[in-house]
Design a protein around this motif. Sequence first.
Motif, PDB file in Angstrom:
ATOM      1  N   ARG A 194       0.821  -1.219   0.000  1.00 56.82           N
ATOM      2  CA  ARG A 194       0.000   0.000   0.000  1.00 56.82           C
ATOM      3  C   ARG A 194       0.850   1.263   0.000  1.00 56.82           C
ATOM      4  NH1 ARG A 194      -3.189  -1.040   5.259  1.00 56.82           N
ATOM      5  NH2 ARG A 194      -3.953   1.086   4.863  1.00 56.82           N
TER       6      ARG A 194
ATOM      7  N   PRO B 253      -4.777   7.119   2.349  1.00 50.46           N
ATOM      8  CA  PRO B 253      -4.196   7.032   1.007  1.00 50.46           C
ATOM      9  C   PRO B 253      -4.080   8.402   0.355  1.00 50.46           C
ATOM     10  CG  PRO B 253      -5.874   5.342   1.325  1.00 50.46           C
ATOM     11  CD  PRO B 253      -5.966   6.269   2.496  1.00 50.46           C
TER      12      PRO B 253
ATOM     13  N   GLU C 157      -2.074   5.312  -2.494  1.00 44.30           N
ATOM     14  CA  GLU C 157      -1.139   4.682  -1.578  1.00 44.30           C
ATOM     15  C   GLU C 157      -0.865   5.587  -0.379  1.00 44.30           C
ATOM     16  OE1 GLU C 157       2.284   3.939  -4.028  1.00 44.30           O
ATOM     17  OE2 GLU C 157       1.496   2.001  -4.691  1.00 44.30           O
TER      18      GLU C 157
END
Length: 300
Positions: free
Chosen positions: A112, A227, A232
């Motif tokens: 991530r 994010p 991400e």
Amino acid sequence: MTQSHPRISKAVIPAAGLGTRFLPATKATPKEMLPVVDKPAIQYVVEEAVAAGLSDVLMITGRNKRPLEDHFDRNYELESALTRKGDAERLSKVQESSDLATMHYVRQGDPRGLGHAVLCAAPHVGDQPFAVLLGDDLIDPRDPLLSRMVEVQEREGGSVVALMEVDPAQIHLYGCAATESTADGDVVRVTGLVEKPDPADAPSNLAVIGRYVLGPAIFDILRRTGPGRGGEIQLTDALQLLAEDEKIGGPVHGVVFKGRRYDTGDRGDYLRAIVRLACEREDLGPDFRTWLRSYVTEEL
């Protein structure tokens, strides 16, 4: 009187990426294991950490990254074969990687982003400052960037990022820093960070390159960071919060690097890095440079 901060002994190397820009070579081989002349890229990075006094190395890995662990482990069969042959030179090279540092590994199960990869290091690092080295940037050992960053962090506390001047037209490829000067010519105070800005909106041409020395406060911030760009968790976003308010984790400084950096992040720069490093090798350079001059002159 200058405040003293804890000594840094741990380095974190995120290495969970899929290496899609190097397919099909990276279908079964981690991109970090691609050779740069005769050593995998990841070994240069570990050697840099050790040269800066950081012999405790945590690698953040993912699926299909087992060759990284094997490379830094002993290979008794190969060592035995080389011993029987009396090949001391190659035996030394094989053993060098396994003797470099105390290596640890943890998997980033869900890739991530860089911020998430750094957060995976929290249980190992604890409440101490630590370094982060990205494998796409190889720093020439004659230009000791990381040791300078460690020195600044141990003096000033907080976090330190590596900065490098780039062509303003290329700043959209990097994190970008807004800065203020300090009494040290190569050190700036970072007042803001933007991830991959449009060149027209960039606060400077100072790009963040792949070296960080971070205070442990970064972990709490990353746990609260959602994010960002690309969906991400961005380390840049967390550092931006530290730069805005040093009360939550100390100031953010930048070391402006003017030395030799080899970018292995894409195919063209990877090839150029190999050529540059090969040209500078004492054992390979003279013959390789002669051939290269001939090739450029006659073939191109």
